[in-house]
Scaffold this motif. Sequence first.
Motif, PDB file in Angstrom:
ATOM      1  N   THR A 192       0.679  -1.326  -0.065  1.00  0.00           N
ATOM      2  CA  THR A 192      -0.114   0.111   0.259  1.00  0.00           C
ATOM      3  C   THR A 192       0.905   1.296   0.092  1.00  0.00           C
ATOM      4  N   GLY A 193       1.954   1.527   0.811  1.00  0.00           N
ATOM      5  CA  GLY A 193       2.578   2.490   0.951  1.00  0.00           C
ATOM      6  C   GLY A 193       3.602   2.832  -0.260  1.00  0.00           C
ATOM      7  N   THR A 194       3.984   1.646  -0.915  1.00  0.00           N
ATOM      8  CA  THR A 194       4.790   1.826  -2.289  1.00  0.00           C
ATOM      9  C   THR A 194       4.037   2.358  -3.294  1.00  0.00           C
ATOM     10  N   TYR A 195       2.787   1.772  -3.500  1.00  0.00           N
ATOM     11  CA  TYR A 195       2.174   2.006  -4.675  1.00  0.00           C
ATOM     12  C   TYR A 195       1.227   3.340  -4.390  1.00  0.00           C
ATOM     13  N   ALA A 196       1.035   4.012  -3.223  1.00  0.00           N
ATOM     14  CA  ALA A 196       0.686   5.350  -2.796  1.00  0.00           C
ATOM     15  C   ALA A 196       1.625   6.151  -3.105  1.00  0.00           C
ATOM     16  N   ILE A 197       2.788   6.002  -3.011  1.00  0.00           N
ATOM     17  CA  ILE A 197       4.016   7.142  -2.896  1.00  0.00           C
ATOM     18  C   ILE A 197       4.220   7.363  -4.543  1.00  0.00           C
ATOM     19  N   ALA A 198       4.447   6.392  -5.162  1.00  0.00           N
ATOM     20  CA  ALA A 198       4.576   6.449  -6.861  1.00  0.00           C
ATOM     21  C   ALA A 198       3.901   7.854  -7.209  1.00  0.00           C
ATOM     22  N   PRO A 199       2.655   7.613  -7.350  1.00  0.00           N
ATOM     23  CA  PRO A 199       1.804   8.691  -8.174  1.00  0.00           C
ATOM     24  C   PRO A 199       1.965  10.220  -7.542  1.00  0.00           C
TER      25      PRO A 199
END
Length: 478
Positions: free
Chosen positions: A365-372
Amino acid sequence: MNALNKPDRDDPSEQDSAVLEDVVWRKFDRRVLPLCTAFYLISFFDTNNIGNALVAGMQTALKISDYQFTVALTLTFVPFIVMELPSNLILKRVGPDRMLPAMVTMWGIIAGMQGLVTSYTGLVLCRLVLGLTQGGLFPGLVLYLSSFYPRERLQIRITTFFAAASLTGAFSGLLAAAITHMDGIGGKPGWTWIFFVEGMFTFLFGIISFFVLPRSPETAGFLSSEERRYVVSKLKSSKAISEDERKDDFSWIEVLRAFKSPQVLLLSVITFFNGVSIIILSPYVFEPTIVAGLGYTGNKAQLMSVPPFVLAFLASVISAFVSDRYGCRGLTMIFFSLWCLIGFSMFYASTSQHVRYASLFFSVTGTYAIAPAGVTWIVNNSAPHIRRASSVAFASVTSTVGGILAIWLLGSLSPGPNYTTATIILMVMSIGIVVLASLNLFYLSHQNRAKAETRLSMVKGEEPEHLGDRSAWFVYTL
């Protein structure tokens, strides 16, 4: 008064503006955003289906070792890096309505040809050309969308295509499993049909997109002339596009200025850190090990990989709405970096497979929310066009380099099933993102205060030209 704000006979009334505001962005959401999402989704399948083909028998058929497979994956990313900057620099001149569909069509051909290879050398050549044709897609899509939406409406759109593709990636194994049932058709093994079927779909979609992808808001045929004027006015007032198109002409000075911008440098390091996490936390690395430890196999194991990505999708979308509404890109990144730290710490501290599975709900969750949030923050704070194009490409390059590190980090450098070295590095990188995002917040806040003081002491006409985002009248998004 700025000429942009002067009323004229073509400007809509306040009531009409409210109606247009409600209509135009929804039109883009229906006509532009789905195509961008589909492009990225297809690239996700065509890049990663080699893992499914490997399991389905490609490794035995081509007689390749695990080391050779890692090399082939690495070589896919090398042309990515080579193409990201030049493709972004020429995107506007060539026309995104031509260039983006051309990319899709060409890599569809190459993706399908992987099913014809009979040796390791042939596979490597296909992966090199695949990376060459796909390299400019992600930075190109980000740059393309930034010319359609105001800065305060951009993150949710970037999140949509990024998170949707990531969510669907959790199901790619099921699709591959279905395709492999074609084993023996035409005398070809099942793993070849994974490439044939998905490559053919990509090729056909690329051809169709030539006829439906709009070049720009000014030329979008589904907008009325009044709607086009309103969109362009709104984009200029929000600094999403330049008020004077001549400022968007190519200049190597603007490319250099992008690489020298503190906010770009800080965020590019962040995208490098996060790029490592994205590859490691893909549905092919950590999750298979953890799910196998829980005793699940086959399709049930594939389904067990879905819940963390569902949460990641929901969290990304919700946080993007909040970030667009309140302009809090930096706080979003800091918050989800802490989520990553919790997840990686759980994985490192426990040998329980149940705890490690639970850790994915934090780290994925953290990784894929940080990217955008990160790439939107770069786009929001880079102007004019060439500087923005260079900044986005530079951040994409560093993310890709992070992906290369991740591929090798999970090999001999940090063997499974514990991935101890990799997990420690990911914990350190999560802390690094918190620190760098905080530094960027401090820098941009300081710059905004200095710009506010400058605006009190001079009028806009007294300011030198070609300042771009360094202009006192360009307020950085925090």
